[in-house]
Design a protein around this motif. Sequence first.
Motif, PDB file in Angstrom:
ATOM      1  N   LEU A 484      14.649 -16.684 -39.157  1.00 21.43           N
ATOM      2  CA  LEU A 484      15.352 -17.811 -39.767  1.00 21.43           C
ATOM      3  C   LEU A 484      14.358 -18.594 -40.613  1.00 21.43           C
ATOM      4  CD1 LEU A 484      17.636 -19.978 -40.078  1.00 21.43           C
ATOM      5  CD2 LEU A 484      16.775 -20.969 -37.933  1.00 21.43           C
ATOM      6  N   GLU A 485      14.695 -18.803 -41.878  1.00 16.22           N
ATOM      7  CA  GLU A 485      13.835 -19.573 -42.776  1.00 16.22           C
ATOM      8  C   GLU A 485      14.651 -20.709 -43.376  1.00 16.22           C
ATOM      9  OE1 GLU A 485      10.345 -17.173 -44.761  1.00 16.22           O
ATOM     10  OE2 GLU A 485      12.257 -16.192 -45.215  1.00 16.22           O
ATOM     11  N   VAL A 486      14.136 -21.928 -43.226  1.00 16.67           N
ATOM     12  CA  VAL A 486      14.763 -23.127 -43.788  1.00 16.67           C
ATOM     13  C   VAL A 486      13.745 -23.783 -44.713  1.00 16.67           C
ATOM     14  CG1 VAL A 486      15.897 -25.317 -43.298  1.00 16.67           C
ATOM     15  CG2 VAL A 486      16.119 -23.415 -41.676  1.00 16.67           C
ATOM     16  N   THR A 487      14.107 -23.935 -45.972  1.00 18.74           N
ATOM     17  CA  THR A 487      13.211 -24.562 -46.950  1.00 18.74           C
ATOM     18  C   THR A 487      13.886 -25.774 -47.562  1.00 18.74           C
ATOM     19  OG1 THR A 487      14.053 -23.072 -48.670  1.00 18.74           O
ATOM     20  CG2 THR A 487      12.060 -22.395 -47.510  1.00 18.74           C
ATOM     21  N   GLY A 488      13.090 -26.736 -47.997  1.00 15.46           N
ATOM     22  CA  GLY A 488      13.607 -27.972 -48.577  1.00 15.46           C
ATOM     23  C   GLY A 488      13.105 -29.166 -47.793  1.00 15.46           C
ATOM     24  N   ALA A 489      13.968 -30.171 -47.651  1.00 17.72           N
ATOM     25  CA  ALA A 489      13.618 -31.391 -46.910  1.00 17.72           C
ATOM     26  C   ALA A 489      13.752 -31.124 -45.420  1.00 17.72           C
ATOM     27  CB  ALA A 489      14.498 -32.550 -47.345  1.00 17.72           C
ATOM     28  N   VAL A 490      12.834 -30.336 -44.895  1.00 17.02           N
ATOM     29  CA  VAL A 490      12.935 -29.889 -43.502  1.00 17.02           C
ATOM     30  C   VAL A 490      12.419 -30.982 -42.573  1.00 17.02           C
ATOM     31  CG1 VAL A 490      12.258 -28.117 -41.864  1.00 17.02           C
ATOM     32  CG2 VAL A 490      12.603 -27.519 -44.265  1.00 17.02           C
ATOM     33  N   PRO A 491      13.201 -31.373 -41.559  1.00 15.68           N
ATOM     34  CA  PRO A 491      12.721 -32.377 -40.597  1.00 15.68           C
ATOM     35  C   PRO A 491      11.785 -31.735 -39.578  1.00 15.68           C
ATOM     36  CG  PRO A 491      14.894 -31.650 -39.974  1.00 15.68           C
ATOM     37  CD  PRO A 491      14.585 -30.934 -41.277  1.00 15.68           C
ATOM     38  N   ARG A 492      11.090 -32.547 -38.828  1.00 12.05           N
ATOM     39  CA  ARG A 492      10.207 -32.050 -37.761  1.00 12.05           C
ATOM     40  C   ARG A 492      11.070 -31.579 -36.604  1.00 12.05           C
ATOM     41  NH1 ARG A 492       4.918 -32.716 -36.180  1.00 12.05           N
ATOM     42  NH2 ARG A 492       4.537 -32.649 -33.929  1.00 12.05           N
ATOM     43  N   LEU A 493      10.828 -30.384 -36.147  1.00  9.40           N
ATOM     44  CA  LEU A 493      11.650 -29.779 -35.096  1.00  9.40           C
ATOM     45  C   LEU A 493      11.260 -30.356 -33.733  1.00  9.40           C
ATOM     46  CD1 LEU A 493      13.826 -27.520 -35.163  1.00  9.40           C
ATOM     47  CD2 LEU A 493      12.072 -25.960 -34.325  1.00  9.40           C
ATOM     48  N   PRO A 494      12.216 -30.806 -32.945  1.00  4.04           N
ATOM     49  CA  PRO A 494      11.890 -31.359 -31.620  1.00  4.04           C
ATOM     50  C   PRO A 494      11.414 -30.269 -30.658  1.00  4.04           C
ATOM     51  CG  PRO A 494      14.262 -31.235 -31.911  1.00  4.04           C
ATOM     52  CD  PRO A 494      13.664 -30.892 -33.240  1.00  4.04           C
ATOM     53  N   GLY A 495      10.716 -30.684 -29.609  1.00  4.66           N
ATOM     54  CA  GLY A 495      10.093 -29.740 -28.689  1.00  4.66           C
ATOM     55  C   GLY A 495      11.077 -28.851 -27.968  1.00  4.66           C
ATOM     56  N   HIS A 496      12.261 -29.383 -27.594  1.00  9.84           N
ATOM     57  CA  HIS A 496      13.170 -28.559 -26.801  1.00  9.84           C
ATOM     58  C   HIS A 496      13.727 -27.379 -27.605  1.00  9.84           C
ATOM     59  CE1 HIS A 496      16.144 -31.120 -28.872  1.00  9.84           C
ATOM     60  NE2 HIS A 496      16.998 -30.141 -28.633  1.00  9.84           N
ATOM     61  N   LEU A 497      13.851 -27.540 -28.922  1.00 10.39           N
ATOM     62  CA  LEU A 497      14.304 -26.421 -29.744  1.00 10.39           C
ATOM     63  C   LEU A 497      13.198 -25.377 -29.904  1.00 10.39           C
ATOM     64  CD1 LEU A 497      16.403 -28.225 -32.496  1.00 10.39           C
ATOM     65  CD2 LEU A 497      17.210 -26.982 -30.480  1.00 10.39           C
ATOM     66  N   GLY A 498      11.960 -25.831 -30.013  1.00 10.39           N
ATOM     67  CA  GLY A 498      10.851 -24.883 -30.034  1.00 10.39           C
ATOM     68  C   GLY A 498      10.747 -24.122 -28.721  1.00 10.39           C
ATOM     69  N   ASP A 499      11.003 -24.826 -27.594  1.00 15.31           N
ATOM     70  CA  ASP A 499      10.985 -24.166 -26.293  1.00 15.31           C
ATOM     71  C   ASP A 499      12.095 -23.123 -26.194  1.00 15.31           C
ATOM     72  OD1 ASP A 499       8.849 -25.657 -25.517  1.00 15.31           O
ATOM     73  OD2 ASP A 499      10.018 -27.128 -24.396  1.00 15.31           O
ATOM     74  N   ARG A 500      13.237 -23.410 -26.813  1.00 15.02           N
ATOM     75  CA  ARG A 500      14.345 -22.456 -26.782  1.00 15.02           C
ATOM     76  C   ARG A 500      13.943 -21.148 -27.470  1.00 15.02           C
ATOM     77  NH1 ARG A 500      19.888 -22.282 -26.137  1.00 15.02           N
ATOM     78  NH2 ARG A 500      19.930 -24.469 -25.533  1.00 15.02           N
ATOM     79  N   ALA A 503      11.294 -19.389 -25.287  1.00 10.27           N
ATOM     80  CA  ALA A 503      11.845 -18.741 -24.103  1.00 10.27           C
ATOM     81  C   ALA A 503      12.320 -17.331 -24.408  1.00 10.27           C
ATOM     82  CB  ALA A 503      13.000 -19.570 -23.542  1.00 10.27           C
ATOM     83  N   LEU A 504      12.619 -17.061 -25.666  1.00 10.31           N
ATOM     84  CA  LEU A 504      13.051 -15.726 -26.078  1.00 10.31           C
ATOM     85  C   LEU A 504      11.882 -14.898 -26.610  1.00 10.31           C
ATOM     86  CD1 LEU A 504      16.316 -16.761 -27.953  1.00 10.31           C
ATOM     87  CD2 LEU A 504      16.132 -15.797 -25.663  1.00 10.31           C
ATOM     88  N   GLY A 505      10.661 -15.394 -26.453  1.00 10.44           N
ATOM     89  CA  GLY A 505       9.505 -14.690 -26.977  1.00 10.44           C
ATOM     90  C   GLY A 505       9.309 -14.900 -28.459  1.00 10.44           C
ATOM     91  N   GLY A 506       9.960 -15.948 -29.011  1.00 11.78           N
ATOM     92  CA  GLY A 506       9.890 -16.202 -30.439  1.00 11.78           C
ATOM     93  C   GLY A 506       8.721 -17.084 -30.828  1.00 11.78           C
ATOM     94  N   ARG A 507       8.589 -17.295 -32.130  1.00 10.05           N
ATOM     95  CA  ARG A 507       7.491 -18.088 -32.677  1.00 10.05           C
ATOM     96  C   ARG A 507       8.030 -18.976 -33.792  1.00 10.05           C
ATOM     97  NH1 ARG A 507       2.598 -14.892 -35.373  1.00 10.05           N
ATOM     98  NH2 ARG A 507       4.325 -14.317 -36.770  1.00 10.05           N
ATOM     99  N   VAL A 508       7.597 -20.238 -33.779  1.00  8.71           N
ATOM    100  CA  VAL A 508       8.032 -21.219 -34.780  1.00  8.71           C
ATOM    101  C   VAL A 508       6.828 -21.625 -35.621  1.00  8.71           C
ATOM    102  CG1 VAL A 508       9.056 -23.489 -35.175  1.00  8.71           C
ATOM    103  CG2 VAL A 508       9.873 -22.046 -33.277  1.00  8.71           C
ATOM    104  N   THR A 509       6.989 -21.526 -36.933  1.00 11.97           N
ATOM    105  CA  THR A 509       5.949 -21.942 -37.873  1.00 11.97           C
ATOM    106  C   THR A 509       6.559 -22.975 -38.819  1.00 11.97           C
ATOM    107  OG1 THR A 509       4.975 -19.738 -37.780  1.00 11.97           O
ATOM    108  CG2 THR A 509       4.256 -21.179 -39.566  1.00 11.97           C
ATOM    109  N   ALA A 510       5.959 -24.176 -38.888  1.00  8.62           N
ATOM    110  CA  ALA A 510       6.555 -25.260 -39.684  1.00  8.62           C
ATOM    111  C   ALA A 510       5.505 -25.910 -40.575  1.00  8.62           C
ATOM    112  CB  ALA A 510       7.176 -26.311 -38.761  1.00  8.62           C
ATOM    113  N   THR A 511       5.945 -26.215 -41.805  1.00  4.56           N
ATOM    114  CA  THR A 511       5.144 -27.007 -42.747  1.00  4.56           C
ATOM    115  C   THR A 511       6.021 -28.145 -43.243  1.00  4.56           C
ATOM    116  OG1 THR A 511       5.790 -25.636 -44.637  1.00  4.56           O
ATOM    117  CG2 THR A 511       3.821 -24.970 -43.415  1.00  4.56           C
ATOM    118  N   ALA A 512       5.531 -28.883 -44.222  1.00  2.57           N
ATOM    119  CA  ALA A 512       6.283 -30.044 -44.718  1.00  2.57           C
ATOM    120  C   ALA A 512       7.608 -29.646 -45.358  1.00  2.57           C
ATOM    121  CB  ALA A 512       5.429 -30.827 -45.718  1.00  2.57           C
TER     122      ALA A 512
END
Length: 526
Positions: A484-500, A503-512
């Motif tokens: 999943l790639e979201v570009t534009g005015a991306v907000p800071r992702l909260p911790g519980h969504l990163g944990d979700r 939990a599936l063995g996924g990885r989250v990479t975020a920039t401005a």
Amino acid sequence: MRVTSLAVPLTAVGYGFATVAVLADVDPETRYPVAVTVVTALFLFAAGAVSRRGAAYAAGLCWLAPIWIAGGPSWARSAAMVAVPFLLPATAHLTLRRPPITAYTITALLAVGHTLVYDPFYDPDCWRLCDNILPAFPNQTAAEWLSTSWAAFAVVFGVAATTRAIQDHRRMTPVARRVRGLPLLPGSVATATFALYGTALLLGPAERPDNPLYLAIFFAQAAALSCLAAAVIWTTVAGWLRRAAVGRLADDLGSASLQAALGRVTGDPSLTVAYWLPSYGRYVDSRGTEVPAEPEQGQAVTSIVREGRPVALIAHDPGSRELTERIGPAARLAIDNERLRAEVLAQIADLRASRTRVVAAGDDARRRLERDLHDGAQQRLLAVAFELRLAGDPAVDMVLQALGELRELAHGIFPVILEETGIEGALWSLADRAPFPVEISELPGVRFPPAVERAVYLITDYSARSATGPLNVRVEAREDVLTLEVTGAVPRLPGHLGDRAGALGGRVTATADHLRVEIPLAGATM
């Protein structure tokens, strides 16, 4: 090396030199068969020296015995006459790797008995032993009967040994054939030539050195015995190299797991290594995943034990047992290191499983809450709005507004549309409700595991609701990974969504201005 261990090879060497001396008295017309005999014996003696197998020495000694019969002193001729028949059981012994006790016993009785009753004076076909000094009870009838009995025994035992060698080779696994099965093929040919030789004695003309039939059998035996000796040497040397590679196994672990390295040096692709974790009370593989302690059908197990405590189990092809049992100290250290690594991975896997269960429990609670709101409060508010509309009460608009807000709340708690339509329909629904334009550039038109779909939906939903400007959303599934790639005015992702996602063995990479979420599809079933 002990002196006793040198006795057999030294005896063979001395016998060989003595045989060369005897060759001076051999008829020059037989020099080619004699040369073949000596070369074949050298192969057999070399096989005995390399493999330390007495059967190879015995076969070489018996194979050279006819030269002594033809040109040695009287006492040596008589002794060689006794030794010649033992070539058949010695060849079977070398081929099958187990002593044929019955064959040795029968051969001893027939050979010794024939020598005691055979008197060459009464044998018109004598061409070998014509001055036997051992006939204690000369009896030509008994001598002929014993000669015929040995010929019949050679046929029966030769066929039996050939059949057994072929059956053993067919029953072996591919690994066992590579490790110790090579001598069975030339060995089966060698024992078959003895059966052919016995048949010729029973049905053909009397044996003479110039008879083409017996000469052909002799050369076939020489070729088969030479190939058998070469196969024994090759198998022994290959075993040395494999065992040395197993002993140095720790040096090969720079770019491969112990299981892969051990499977490579043993030539066994089915080999698996399981590590015992005493704190968990179970066996795991190198990735920390629990595995059964029982091997698969057709596999053998070698247990690695340190100070009486289990360390690892190696399930392997039965043909590689000799190799895995000779694991050296360096390899045992590598096993310990990889076992500790597997224990850490098992702890991580348990932690991930625990986090997965927590997320799944939260989703179940959200689902129940959404259903309670839909089936309870929403239905009651709808009934109240209907009654107020019938009564003409102006409060009906307020009730309908509250009902809409409740529906929106229930939809946010658990997205029913996600279960009904999947990622594609759910994300288009989010785009329609978003406060800023959301452009969806690519969506897969297939369903994914529910846990993966919920993670993608909730992350996209939060990004759309919390964005400060337009967004571009792209979902792609490639090589068992959903991205999943979201570009534009991306907000800071909260911790519980990163944990979700984690939990599936996924990885989250975020920039401005860019958010990338990668979730493996394999194993995501919650």
